[in-house]
Write a protein that holds these residues in place. Sequence first.
Motif, mmCIF file in Angstrom:
data_model
loop_
_atom_site.group_PDB
_atom_site.id
_atom_site.type_symbol
_atom_site.label_atom_id
_atom_site.label_comp_id
_atom_site.label_asym_id
_atom_site.label_seq_id
_atom_site.Cartn_x
_atom_site.Cartn_y
_atom_site.Cartn_z
ATOM 1 N N ASP A 1 2.727 7.361 -6.396
ATOM 2 C CA ASP A 1 1.960 8.565 -6.874
ATOM 3 C C ASP A 1 2.195 9.808 -6.491
ATOM 4 O O ASP A 1 2.131 10.929 -7.098
ATOM 5 N N ASP B 1 0.932 -1.373 0.094
ATOM 6 C CA ASP B 1 -0.050 -0.063 -0.067
ATOM 7 C C ASP B 1 0.812 1.163 -0.039
ATOM 8 O O ASP B 1 0.607 2.302 -0.911
ATOM 9 N N GLU C 1 1.150 4.418 -2.831
ATOM 10 C CA GLU C 1 1.117 5.753 -2.284
ATOM 11 C C GLU C 1 2.183 6.534 -2.704
ATOM 12 O O GLU C 1 2.177 7.817 -3.271
#
Length: 304
Positions: free
Chosen positions: A113, A106, A110
């Motif tokens: 991005d 995860d 993130e």
Amino acid sequence: MSNKITQILLKEIVNLSKKSDKKLAEKIQTVLDFYVTEQKENQKTIKQNEYFLRQWDKRNIIAHERALQKDEMLEQQSRLASMGEMIDAIAHQWKQPLNSISMMSDMLKEDFDNGLVNSSYIKELDETIHMQVDHMVATLHEFRTFFRPSTKNEEFTILDAMNSVQILMKDELISQNILLDIEIDEHIKIFGNKNEFKHLLLNLINNSIDAFNDKNINHRNIDIRCYEENSNIYIEVEDNAGGIDNEVIKDIFKPNVTTKPEGKGTGIGLYMSEQIVKKNHGTINVFNTNKGAFFTITLRQTTI
């Protein structure tokens, strides 16, 4: 002299005595008849005894076979009970690294991005994931090795067997807040079934864990020591769980004897532990100290 020859000689004496003394002949004939009757009775008794001995042997063989079947059944029950405990331990040990890998996945999405991912970031993440996976693989390897049926005897160090058990129980000991203090001479070796010996150590540690939980002990310590003395190998396992009830301790190594509440214990763990020690030409004893239970295993040093 055979019975047949004896009878022939006595008949000869009877025949000779008839010529000289009829009364003597009658007495000798009476003796001969008594002797023959006694011999027949003796033969009958011998045959009866042989029959009873054969029946006794059959009963002993059947009893021995039943005892072996019972031991095999108890060993299987002990193995299944341990397997259930170990599956729980493996699931617990895998939960943390799987959660870590999931969390890192995860984070990677993130951070990508947000433009934070570079070669250094990937390298660090890769090393962390591999470390977690290696831990899971090591745990799985020990689990498979522990429960793999094996009749093979080999030379191994007691410290190596203990290290394998620690890998299997690492997270369990942490979650139970148990401090394991190990003092084992790294050079001490024995010749036997390594898996069974690991089973023995696991049984003793789990026995202490159950005692800690049953008595709600807060500060939990298990001391495991191994040393050589007077041509013997001694393994000591001591906890601070308050000891074993005096009414139970004298029978603690018998099958179906347990200190645990109904439904929570099989009563065969320590019985199987004793059987494993006996197979390794040793003895196991237990007594209470002012802290808790103190198990002592004594093994004779043997050469291959």
